[in-house]
Design an enzyme around this catalytic site. Structure first.
Site, PDB file in Angstrom:
ATOM      1  N   HIS A   1      -3.377   7.410   2.340  1.00 40.03           N
ATOM      2  CA  HIS A   1      -3.890   5.854   1.956  1.00 40.03           C
ATOM      3  C   HIS A   1      -5.315   5.646   2.606  1.00 40.03           C
ATOM      4  O   HIS A   1      -5.558   5.889   3.628  1.00 40.03           O
ATOM      5  CB  HIS A   1      -2.942   5.006   2.624  1.00 40.03           C
ATOM      6  CG  HIS A   1      -3.264   3.836   2.149  1.00 40.03           C
ATOM      7  ND1 HIS A   1      -3.696   3.004   1.098  1.00 40.03           N
ATOM      8  CD2 HIS A   1      -3.372   2.315   2.948  1.00 40.03           C
ATOM      9  CE1 HIS A   1      -3.925   1.787   1.080  1.00 40.03           C
ATOM     10  NE2 HIS A   1      -3.683   1.366   2.257  1.00 40.03           N
TER      11      HIS A   1
ATOM     12  N   CYS B   1       0.663  -1.146   0.148  1.00 41.56           N
ATOM     13  CA  CYS B   1       0.006  -0.099   0.009  1.00 41.56           C
ATOM     14  C   CYS B   1       0.882   1.325  -0.071  1.00 41.56           C
ATOM     15  O   CYS B   1       0.291   2.319  -0.385  1.00 41.56           O
ATOM     16  CB  CYS B   1      -1.000  -0.008   1.320  1.00 41.56           C
ATOM     17  SG  CYS B   1      -2.038  -1.361   1.341  1.00 41.56           S
TER      18      CYS B   1
ATOM     19  N   ASN C   1      -9.882  -0.322   0.122  1.00 43.03           N
ATOM     20  CA  ASN C   1      -8.463  -0.150  -0.119  1.00 43.03           C
ATOM     21  C   ASN C   1      -8.024  -0.645  -1.381  1.00 43.03           C
ATOM     22  O   ASN C   1      -8.002  -1.986  -1.678  1.00 43.03           O
ATOM     23  CB  ASN C   1      -7.954  -0.984   1.052  1.00 43.03           C
ATOM     24  CG  ASN C   1      -6.517  -0.961   1.373  1.00 43.03           C
ATOM     25  OD1 ASN C   1      -5.862  -0.649   0.324  1.00 43.03           O
ATOM     26  ND2 ASN C   1      -5.932  -1.491   2.437  1.00 43.03           N
TER      27      ASN C   1
END
Length: 325
Positions: free
Chosen positions: A252, A112, A282
């Site tokens: 994020h 990520c 996500n």
């Protein structure tokens, strides 16, 4: 000499999977998912869509905004945890499809945090005078590595891609600093154990669900909040600015609770935070460039704005960057 973001682009698959759809797959509820994650829906790639397909769409939109021809690119970096294949790199496939004949191309794996790692690498090449025009992309098809029988992880992720064109510039605008961190002692908090050289493909690997994401949620949440807060303070200190000086925080998009916790610890009002996790979930390395592109196209980013990016991912990795738009 500085690095300036001159164009952004993003792409989301057309198919929308809502929490109601997930209720039909595993034992969970719409209210539980929203309460724990803030996610209401996510995008899922078609069967014939791979990471390179999503990346190409996002790349073309970023190049169009920057008014840069693909043939003038010097470097392409694709941050992804879900490449088309082990090799060749997804970046090389993208290079071919957009016609960037003279560009070097490679993939970068930092889960990520990948887009910010790519931003930092590209920034060094540009600052050192090696390249003038760099394309960085975060592209993920997370739905291919999700265990749709695991209610703790299948609700979290979605597919998408985001891209940015970086160019050499002078003056006050551009990337002010980037900060990268890793802690391999915590590698097992988030992992896909099967499919590599440790546990190669086999029928037993599939039976044991090892080619899919495994995550220790509670431990990950605690580490994420702590490390992201530290990363943000490190970045602000390096630039001698205060949280109140920020125009927009672009985090994020992993979990609304994590985003809110970090913002509260910084004393930052939520109207200064870009959030789209409720619509996309996500998307790993793609989440920050998607959020940035949306903020730019919505008019939330203006000339001279001070933007802070921060991300956390498997590895463990975490990163931050400060940009004067």
């Amino acid at each position: 000499m500085k690095t300036r973001i001159t164009g952004t682009g993003s792409y989301l698959p057309e198919r929308i999977m809502t929490n109601r759809d997930i209720e039909r797959l595993v034992e969970t509820t719409e209210s539980w998912i929203v309460e724990r994650t803030g996610i209401r829906e996510r995008r899922i790639a078609d069967e014939d869509e791979a990471a390179s397909d999503l990346a190409v769409h996002a790349a073309r939109r970023a190049l169009e905004m920057a008014r840069v021809d693909a043939k003038d690119l010097d470097l392409i970096i694709v941050a992804t945890a879900t490449p088309d294949m082990f090799f060749p790199s997804t970046a090389c496939i993208v290079q071919d499809r957009i016609g960037a004949r003279r560009a070097a191309a490679f993939d970068l794996s930092a889960a990520c945090s990948g887009f910010l790692f790519a931003l930092s690498v590209a920034d060094q090449y540009i600052r050192n005078g090696v390249y003038r025009n760099v394309l960085i992309i975060g592209s993920e098809v997370m739905s291919r590595i999700i265990d749709w029988t695991d209610r703790n992880t299948c609700v979290l992720f979605g597919d998408g891609a985001g891209a940015a064109v970086l160019q050499r510039t002078k003056g006050e605008h551009g990337v002010l600093s980037t900060h990268l961190h890793s802690d391999g002692r915590l590698w097992n908090l988030i992992q896909v154990p099967g499919g590599g050289s440790r546990i190669p493909p086999s029928s037993s690997m599939l039976t044991e669900r090892k080619p899919f994401i495994k995550m220790k949620g509670n431990e990950t949440f605690k580490v994420a909040v702590r490390t992201l807060e530290e990363a943000v303070h490190e970045t602000l200190k390096a630039a001698h600015v205060q949280p109140s000086d920020l125009s927009l925080l672009i985090p994020h998009q992993a979990n609304f609770r994590i985003i809110k916790a970090v913002a509260e610890r910084l004393g930052l009002p939520m109207e200064k935070v870009m959030i789209n996790v409720e619509r996309y979930g996500n998307t790993s390395a793609a989440s920050i460039p998607i959020a940035l592109d949306e903020a730019v196209r919505q008019g939330r980013v203006k000339d001279g704005d001070l933007l802070l990016f921060e991300a956390f991912g498997a590895g463990l990795t975490w990163a931050s960057a400060l940009v004067r738009w």
